[in-house]
Design a protein around this motif. Structure first.
Motif, PDB file in Angstrom:
ATOM      1  N   ASP A  16      11.565 101.959  98.471  1.00 18.20           N
ATOM      2  CA  ASP A  16      12.452 102.646  97.526  1.00 18.20           C
ATOM      3  C   ASP A  16      11.933 104.044  97.207  1.00 18.20           C
ATOM      4  OD1 ASP A  16      14.337 100.594  97.207  1.00 18.20           O
ATOM      5  OD2 ASP A  16      13.061  99.572  95.747  1.00 18.20           O
ATOM      6  N   LEU A  17      10.629 104.152  97.081  1.00 17.17           N
ATOM      7  CA  LEU A  17      10.035 105.465  96.774  1.00 17.17           C
ATOM      8  C   LEU A  17      10.193 106.428  97.940  1.00 17.17           C
ATOM      9  CD1 LEU A  17       6.769 104.304  94.951  1.00 17.17           C
ATOM     10  CD2 LEU A  17       8.912 105.105  93.923  1.00 17.17           C
ATOM     11  N   VAL A  18      10.083 105.911  99.169  1.00 12.33           N
ATOM     12  CA  VAL A  18      10.295 106.752 100.349  1.00 12.33           C
ATOM     13  C   VAL A  18      11.740 107.235 100.398  1.00 12.33           C
ATOM     14  CG1 VAL A  18      10.353 106.784 102.871  1.00 12.33           C
ATOM     15  CG2 VAL A  18       8.467 105.660 101.688  1.00 12.33           C
ATOM     16  N   VAL A  19      12.685 106.313 100.154  1.00 13.75           N
ATOM     17  CA  VAL A  19      14.107 106.677 100.163  1.00 13.75           C
ATOM     18  C   VAL A  19      14.403 107.711  99.074  1.00 13.75           C
ATOM     19  CG1 VAL A  19      16.445 105.799  99.785  1.00 13.75           C
ATOM     20  CG2 VAL A  19      14.830 104.492 101.172  1.00 13.75           C
ATOM     21  N   GLU A  20      13.795 107.535  97.927  1.00 17.09           N
ATOM     22  CA  GLU A  20      13.993 108.498  96.843  1.00 17.09           C
ATOM     23  C   GLU A  20      13.505 109.884  97.247  1.00 17.09           C
ATOM     24  OE1 GLU A  20      13.010 108.933  92.061  1.00 17.09           O
ATOM     25  OE2 GLU A  20      11.721 107.694  93.331  1.00 17.09           O
ATOM     26  N   ALA A  21      12.344 109.939  97.906  1.00 15.08           N
ATOM     27  CA  ALA A  21      11.816 111.228  98.362  1.00 15.08           C
ATOM     28  C   ALA A  21      12.729 111.847  99.421  1.00 15.08           C
ATOM     29  CB  ALA A  21      10.410 111.040  98.921  1.00 15.08           C
ATOM     30  N   ALA A  22      13.296 111.008 100.292  1.00 16.03           N
ATOM     31  CA  ALA A  22      14.219 111.515 101.311  1.00 16.03           C
ATOM     32  C   ALA A  22      15.474 112.085 100.668  1.00 16.03           C
ATOM     33  CB  ALA A  22      14.586 110.389 102.285  1.00 16.03           C
ATOM     34  N   ILE A  27      18.640 117.017  98.949  1.00 16.00           N
ATOM     35  CA  ILE A  27      19.131 117.881  97.864  1.00 16.00           C
ATOM     36  C   ILE A  27      18.488 119.262  97.949  1.00 16.00           C
ATOM     37  CG2 ILE A  27      19.174 118.188  95.359  1.00 16.00           C
ATOM     38  CD1 ILE A  27      19.259 115.080  95.168  1.00 16.00           C
ATOM     39  N   ILE A  28      17.186 119.288  98.176  1.00 12.84           N
ATOM     40  CA  ILE A  28      16.475 120.565  98.293  1.00 12.84           C
ATOM     41  C   ILE A  28      16.933 121.324  99.539  1.00 12.84           C
ATOM     42  CG2 ILE A  28      14.199 121.587  98.702  1.00 12.84           C
ATOM     43  CD1 ILE A  28      13.054 119.351  96.924  1.00 12.84           C
ATOM     44  N   ALA A  29      17.207 120.594 100.643  1.00 10.12           N
ATOM     45  CA  ALA A  29      17.681 121.244 101.864  1.00 10.12           C
ATOM     46  C   ALA A  29      19.010 121.952 101.619  1.00 10.12           C
ATOM     47  CB  ALA A  29      17.826 120.219 102.979  1.00 10.12           C
ATOM     48  N   ALA A  30      19.905 121.310 100.866  1.00  7.59           N
ATOM     49  CA  ALA A  30      21.186 121.942 100.561  1.00  7.59           C
ATOM     50  C   ALA A  30      20.985 123.215  99.749  1.00  7.59           C
ATOM     51  CB  ALA A  30      22.081 120.958  99.803  1.00  7.59           C
ATOM     52  N   GLN A  31      20.100 123.159  98.766  1.00  4.03           N
ATOM     53  CA  GLN A  31      19.824 124.347  97.965  1.00  4.03           C
ATOM     54  C   GLN A  31      19.187 125.443  98.810  1.00  4.03           C
ATOM     55  OE1 GLN A  31      17.414 123.019  94.677  1.00  4.03           O
ATOM     56  NE2 GLN A  31      19.058 121.799  93.766  1.00  4.03           N
ATOM     57  N   ARG A  32      18.294 125.043  99.730  1.00  4.78           N
ATOM     58  CA  ARG A  32      17.646 126.036 100.596  1.00  4.78           C
ATOM     59  C   ARG A  32      18.675 126.740 101.472  1.00  4.78           C
ATOM     60  NH1 ARG A  32      14.713 122.848 103.533  1.00  4.78           N
ATOM     61  NH2 ARG A  32      16.032 122.944 105.397  1.00  4.78           N
ATOM     62  N   LEU A  33      19.621 125.980 102.038  1.00  2.00           N
ATOM     63  CA  LEU A  33      20.626 126.580 102.899  1.00  2.00           C
ATOM     64  C   LEU A  33      21.549 127.515 102.117  1.00  2.00           C
ATOM     65  CD1 LEU A  33      21.514 123.465 105.087  1.00  2.00           C
ATOM     66  CD2 LEU A  33      20.264 125.508 105.810  1.00  2.00           C
ATOM     67  N   ALA A 100      24.345 115.988  97.601  1.00  3.98           N
ATOM     68  CA  ALA A 100      24.391 114.712  96.875  1.00  3.98           C
ATOM     69  C   ALA A 100      23.585 113.630  97.593  1.00  3.98           C
ATOM     70  CB  ALA A 100      25.837 114.259  96.702  1.00  3.98           C
ATOM     71  N   ALA A 101      22.890 114.022  98.656  1.00  5.69           N
ATOM     72  CA  ALA A 101      22.045 113.101  99.441  1.00  5.69           C
ATOM     73  C   ALA A 101      22.849 111.984 100.093  1.00  5.69           C
ATOM     74  CB  ALA A 101      20.921 112.519  98.588  1.00  5.69           C
ATOM     75  N   ARG A 102      24.132 112.253 100.386  1.00  7.06           N
ATOM     76  CA  ARG A 102      24.935 111.257 101.097  1.00  7.06           C
ATOM     77  C   ARG A 102      24.748 111.370 102.609  1.00  7.06           C
ATOM     78  NH1 ARG A 102      28.864 113.226  97.544  1.00  7.06           N
ATOM     79  NH2 ARG A 102      30.071 114.083  99.290  1.00  7.06           N
ATOM     80  N   VAL A 103      24.242 112.514 103.062  1.00 10.20           N
ATOM     81  CA  VAL A 103      23.877 112.704 104.467  1.00 10.20           C
ATOM     82  C   VAL A 103      22.508 113.358 104.509  1.00 10.20           C
ATOM     83  CG1 VAL A 103      26.283 112.973 105.184  1.00 10.20           C
ATOM     84  CG2 VAL A 103      24.935 115.005 104.661  1.00 10.20           C
ATOM     85  N   THR A 104      21.852 113.270 105.646  1.00  8.88           N
ATOM     86  CA  THR A 104      20.571 113.944 105.822  1.00  8.88           C
ATOM     87  C   THR A 104      20.795 115.335 106.410  1.00  8.88           C
ATOM     88  OG1 THR A 104      20.192 113.211 108.100  1.00  8.88           O
ATOM     89  CG2 THR A 104      19.534 111.700 106.329  1.00  8.88           C
ATOM     90  N   GLU A 105      19.755 116.150 106.383  1.00  5.30           N
ATOM     91  CA  GLU A 105      19.868 117.481 106.972  1.00  5.30           C
ATOM     92  C   GLU A 105      20.155 117.381 108.465  1.00  5.30           C
ATOM     93  OE1 GLU A 105      17.500 121.781 106.987  1.00  5.30           O
ATOM     94  OE2 GLU A 105      16.490 119.964 106.278  1.00  5.30           O
TER      95      GLU A 105
END
Length: 422
Positions: A16-22, A27-33, A100-105
């Motif tokens: 669960d902690l790994v998934v949370e970090a992912a 979310i951070i990737a979206a902000q970076r883009l 929204a972390a519904r997809v990955t980068e």
């Protein structure tokens, strides 16, 4: 379990902690883009304000500055800029899903580059379906389904494009070091897969011989040389002789009545496809469906189907059932695995030793690695009833993953006697 007031709150475990970090990474990737795109637009505005023409040199300067600031290569910076522009300008719904972390980068990268490669008129229709797949499928499965989706959308012009590409067929030799050379053949994909299938099948028989020292790749190359130069395989074991290629061709039955791919597309029919290749021109499909032995011909119709089983009479599925099992799944039925079904082992979902039957509803292709995981890795696998071939995997930690086949097979049952007419 943590108790807050009267309500138990589950404590997250390590996964669960790994998934949370992912999710946080997405979310951070979206902000970076978003910020990369804003930086590029600001830099372009600044260059224009000072009278510098917006040429590739200016764009190169932007890439260089981003690469220097992030300590990455200019190539990586260019890819980041291109993805940022695609998501912000053309596919904002994908950017929202990433935020929204519904997809990955990685899903976003695949979707953006794939849609940019198709005609703009097709994007609006493809985007919602592609995004839905991205939010539910592993990266490998998503990539394959997206390419299949794009191929179907472009199928209306498939005949013409195939005819133009066919004019470029050729064979060339590329010399390399140590007396070796590559033999390249640009030929139709159906023939290429058939050739590879035949030499692979022959090579597997040969490498299984007790005294054989060559690898499968080495033997495959030797078989190809024997077939092309001598035109015979007398030097090979008897079991390797007479092997022919097998290619699965799926043709919607009603599509055979259409005159061409354009007519088929206007009706909304599914295109003819070849296992491992994708859509092919309808004329080519008709030719293959009328061919001799070696082609497995599957005519699909929403009103008909077949369920094959040999029960407990034999452990190994007969050839026709093995072909249907592999055709249904197309790939290994483990979560996210992309190994073609033709290279997989046929697994009894309920083990033979536990009373499992050799039937379509109790078998699925698994690659050797995932076959081992199923039997010895603490996972459990079950067939979902009436699903047409879905497998539900449950991990040792209790998490569940649903894997669907590429072509679910309809399940037919006899009508209830009470419903029969008098």
């Amino acid at each position: 379990m943590l108790i807050v007031g009267d309500d138990p709150v589950p404590i997250p475990d390590a996964l669960d902690l790994v998934v949370e970090a992912a999710h946080m990474s997405a979310i951070i990737a979206a902000q970076r883009l978003e910020r990369v795109h804003a930086m590029r637009r600001e830099a372009l505005s600044e260059a224009e304000r000072f009278g510098r023409q917006l040429t590739p040199v200016v764009e190169r300067g932007i890439r260089l500055e981003l690469a220097a600031a992030l300590r990455i290569t200019e190539h990586a910076a260019g890819e980041m800029i291109a993805l940022a522009e695609a998501l912000v300008e053309r596919y904002p719904s994908v950017l929202d899903a990433l935020g929204a972390a519904r997809v990955t980068e990685k899903h976003a990268q695949i979707l953006g580059s794939a849609l940019d490669a198709v005609a703009p008129g097709l994007r609006a229709d493809l985007l919602p379906r592609a995004l839905e797949e991205a939010q539910t499928q592993p990266v490998g499965t998503f990539r394959r389904r997206l390419q299949a989706m794009i191929s179907r959308a472009r199928a209306a012009s498939l005949d013409l494009r195939h005819e133009q590409a066919l004019a470029g067929r050729r064979v060339i030799v590329e010399h390399v070091d140590d007396g070796m050379a590559w033999l390249h053949a640009l030929i139709p994909a159906v023939e290429a897969h058939a050739i590879h299938s035949r030499v692979t099948a022959m090579a597997k028989v040969i490498t299984a011989q007790p005294d054989e020292q060559r690898t499968l790749d080495q033997t495959r190359a030797d078989v190809l040389c024997d077939l092309l130069i001598e035109g015979r395989t007398d030097a090979h074991p008897a079991a390797a002789q007479g092997i022919r290629a097998t290619v699965a061709v799926t043709v919607p039955a009603l599509a055979l009545l259409d005159e061409d791919d354009r007519q088929r597309d206007e009706k909304g029919s599914a295109p003819a496809t070849v296992e491992g290749i994708g859509p092919i021109p309808l004329g080519r499909a008709r030719e293959l469906c009328g061919a001799a032995d070696g082609w497995m011909r599957v005519l699909t119709n929403p009103e008909t189907g077949a369920v094959l089983s040999v029960g407990r009479d034999q452990y190994r599925p007969p050839p026709s059932l093995r072909r249907l099992i592999r055709w249904r799944s197309e790939r290994c039925m483990a979560p996210g695995c992309g190994i073609p079904a033709a290279r997989c082992e046929i697994d009894h979902t309920v083990a033979w030793d536990d009373g499992g039957e050799t039937s379509l509803s109790n078998t699925a292709p698994l690659c050797r690695g995932h076959h081992m995981v199923k039997h010895h890795g603490g996972w459990s696998v079950e067939q979902v009833p009436d699903s047409g071939g879905d497998l539900l995997w449950t991990s040792p930690a209790g998490r569940r993953y649903l894997v669907r086949p590429e072509r679910p097979v309809p399940v037919f049952r006899p009508s209830d006697a009470s419903d029969a007419p008098f």
